[in-house]
Design an enzyme around this catalytic site. Structure first.
Site, short mmCIF file in Angstrom:
data_model
loop_
_atom_site.label_atom_id
_atom_site.label_comp_id
_atom_site.label_asym_id
_atom_site.label_seq_id
_atom_site.Cartn_x
_atom_site.Cartn_y
_atom_site.Cartn_z
N ARG A 127 40.52 41.58 44.65
CA ARG A 127 39.83 41.66 43.36
C ARG A 127 40.40 42.83 42.55
O ARG A 127 40.75 43.89 43.13
CB ARG A 127 38.35 41.89 43.65
N THR A 402 39.06 30.71 36.08
CA THR A 402 39.35 30.84 37.50
C THR A 402 39.98 29.56 38.04
O THR A 402 39.92 28.53 37.40
CB THR A 402 38.01 31.15 38.20
N ASN A 422 39.68 35.69 34.80
CA ASN A 422 38.38 35.59 34.14
C ASN A 422 38.41 34.52 33.07
O ASN A 422 38.37 33.35 33.40
CB ASN A 422 37.91 36.95 33.61
N GLU A 441 38.82 40.96 33.45
CA GLU A 441 37.82 40.98 34.54
C GLU A 441 36.76 42.05 34.36
O GLU A 441 35.70 41.98 34.98
CB GLU A 441 38.55 41.19 35.88
N SER A 473 31.86 39.56 41.60
CA SER A 473 32.42 38.23 41.33
C SER A 473 31.47 37.16 41.84
O SER A 473 30.56 37.44 42.63
CB SER A 473 33.76 38.11 42.07
N GLY A 494 34.51 28.73 37.55
CA GLY A 494 33.27 28.50 36.80
C GLY A 494 32.28 29.64 36.81
O GLY A 494 31.07 29.40 36.67
N1 GLY Z 1 35.60 36.04 36.84
C1 GLY Z 1 34.77 35.13 37.51
C2 GLY Z 1 34.25 35.65 38.81
O1 GLY Z 1 34.94 36.43 39.46
O2 GLY Z 1 33.17 35.31 39.19
#
Ligand code: GLY
Length: 593
Positions: A127, A402, A422, A441, A473, A494
């Site tokens: 991440r 995503t 994102n 993000e 996330s 999503g």
């Molecule tokens: N950017 C979408 C997630 O990480 O949930």
């Protein structure tokens, strides 16, 4: 899934619900876009006949499913060269950065869930991290109000990318091939270009106005200033050069070399706060995956800094004692119970979860049977509970975008990857001539407690911006085991709907007896605490079921397309691989051998 694995009594119930649903759909539904960056409005609603006929792609040895067919083929090519599932997953990851640029990326981050043939379950966290100069109030104005679009459209929205470090870390530890071998298909696709299908063009066309704002983006993603059309070739020489630097120099080329310098220079020139130190300090981390049981299966999924696995397992534990199989897909009882379980689990998610390097995540409490029982006891049999009456209630207070793909090899090594920039195409900005889109993000952090982010999520202080922290996330790359062996690889894009999509694919198969293609094609629903409404795709509810649910207090918001589960089911008896590309990504492909 072959018919003999269908609980015989389940399928008719699902088929009946679909038949009724197809008769009327959501005729009265308000036709509004999702309050999140999912704009795939070109996906038609599925008919009952199409869903009944849906069948997965079958392979004997190995399977790859992704949202873009050239990326799938890159993975299959690597498997056929003798690579394992990890090699193929890394190849797909780099290839999607080229052929699925909205979502596949090297400018973002993600998660990889792995089940090794030896039986070991692993989770890799790559991440993005907040830059060292990030502060909790960086998205607020002088009056303490959230500045619109600062976290999504500017260089302040960019987190330090993790994808290159993540893919290379997985490859170095568990791959059999070299980085040069697995990145080669991506370099070829970027330098020689690829022919766009209508499914690719639909996604590109969502962002043409944004592409036109930046000359270095327009030069690549517009065709002499005009939107690309199907049949035209998209060539990305700059990206090919960036990928070649990574092939030659590994992660250092990205985090300590010319690529980091180009991104930091663009950030400095555009009001951002990224530094060379942020890149040099970036780390990807192995974590213990989340694990829970559901109706005889073991779910292995994403731990914090994803909320995905925890929230999915919390919902699964709340609903487990209810007779979903008997109620059937789309029934009033199943929709009501699922929505109420989601409402409660999302209240917990938004209140308690954050980056474990910074906050304590009360996972054991959230996933305890006592907590599930306590929440279950508050679900009324005949009435929706207003979200305002629900709070995260452990006692202490507060603390499309995503893409997902799945790979299984002939040995039984299984990999589920969800990664993201994102929004579709992230910030829609590219640093200089690097050729790749940068993420936004930072919008996944809480800009201000109680104020919804772009995904409509109302989150708490526990997920506030802090230097070096990873934003919470919802990505949920998941491997479901039966008798300790991979049974289902699933996940989705999503935002918060990822969790709903992933769990619905699981219960569509385990409880409602659908095959894997039907399970991913079936219309979906989602409730995330706030807003106090249920998002729903056409065809999930009959007019009668909808009326009854509205009488119970539900407000429905129609969404065109929710998620895209690129799933693989492994037949427990024959071991055959059944791949399902989600109909919501028509350029995607399931392929194997
Ligand atoms: N950017 C979408 C997630 O990480 O949930």
């Amino acid at each position: 899934m072959s018919a003999r694995y269908l609980p015989q009594s389940f399928f008719p119930r699902y088929a009946l619900a679909m038949a009724l649903g197809a008769a009327g759909g959501l005729s009265g539904a308000k036709d509004v876009p999702l309050p999140q960056p999912l704009k795939a409005s070109h996906v038609p609603a599925i008919t009952r006949e199409a869903l009944d006929k849906a069948r997965p792609v079958i392979a004997t040895h190995a399977m790859v499913v992704s949202a873009q067919h050239y990326a799938t083929q890159a993975g299959v090519e690597i498997l056929k060269q003798g690579g394992n599932a990890i090699d193929a997953a890394v190849a797909v990851g780099f290839a999607e950065a080229v052929v699925h640029p909205c979502c596949g990326n090297i400018g973002g981050g993600g998660f990889m869930t792995i089940h090794l043939a030896s039986g070991e379950n692993l989770f890799l966290n790559f991440r993005e991290k907040a830059p060292a100069k990030a502060t909790p109030g960086m998205f607020l104005d002088a009056h303490g109000e959230v500045v619109p679009n600062r976290s999504t459209d500017s260089y302040l929205g960019v987190g330090v990318p993790g994808t290159v470090m993540g893919l290379n870390t997985a490859l170095a530890k568990y791959g059999k091939l070299t980085l040069k071998q697995v990145i080669a298909p991506a370099i070829k696709l970027a330098s020689e270009g690829y022919v766009l299908q209508q499914g690719d063009v639909n996604i590109l066309n969502d962002s043409v106005e944004d592409f036109a704002k930046h000359p270095n983006v327009a030069a690549i993603f517009l065709n002499h200033g005009k939107p690309f059309v199907a049949g035209e070739r998209l060539v990305q020489k700059n990206l090919a050069h960036t990928l070649e630097q990574i092939a030659n120099g590994g992660s250092d080329a990205f985090y300590k070399g010319a690529i980091a310098r180009a991104v930091v220079a663009a950030s400095n020139a555009n009001g951002g706060i990224l530094s060379l130190r942020d890149f040099a300090d970036y780390t990807a981390q192995w974590e213990e995956p989340i694990r829970c049981e559901y109706h005889g299966h073991t779910i292995i999924s994403a731990p914090p800094p994803s909320s995905g696995g925890t929230t999915l397992c919390e919902i699964a534990q709340i609903i487990a004692p209810y007779p979903f199989a008997q109620w059937g897909y789309g029934s009033v009882e199943a929709v009501h119970t699922f929505a109420e379980a989601e409402r409660r689990a999302f209240a917990d998610r938004n209140t308690y979860l954050g980056d474990p390097a910074f906050v304590r995540n009360p996972i054991e409490q959230l996933l305890s049977s006592a907590h599930a029982a306590k929440l279950r006891a508050t679900i009324l049999p005949d009435k929706a509970t207003p979200s305002a009456q629900i709070t995260g209630n452990l006692g202490a207070t507060e603390g499309d975008h995503t893409t997902h793909y799945s790979v299984i090899d002939s040995h039984g090594n299984a990999v589920a990857v969800t990664y993201t920039i994102n929004f579709l195409f992230g910030t829609r900005q590219i640093a200089g001539d690097t050729g790749f889109f940068l993420n936004d993000e930072m919008d996944d952090f809480t800009s201000k407690p109680g104020v919804a982010n772009a995904a409509g999520l109302v989150q708490g202080k526990v997920n506030q911006v802090e230097p070096g922290k990873r934003p919470l996330s919802s990505m949920t790359p998941t491997i479901v085991l039966r008798d300790g062996k991979p049974f289902l690889l699933t996940g989705s894009p999503g935002d918060a709907t990822i969790i709903s999509t992933t769990l619905q694919s699981i219960i569509n198969i385990i409880d409602f007896g659908m095959n894997v293609q039907q399970a991913v094609n079936a219309p979906r629903m989602h409730q995330q605490w706030y807003p106090d409404e249920v998002w729903i795709e056409d065809g999930m509810l009959t007019p009668d079921a909808r009326r009854r649910l509205e009488a119970m207090g539900y407000k429905f918001t129609k969404v065109h397309a929710m998620g895209a589960d690129e799933a693989i089911l492994i037949d427990p008896k024959t071991g055959r691989r059944e791949g399902a590309n989600d109909r919501r990504r028509p350029a995607g492909l399931a392929a194997g051998y």
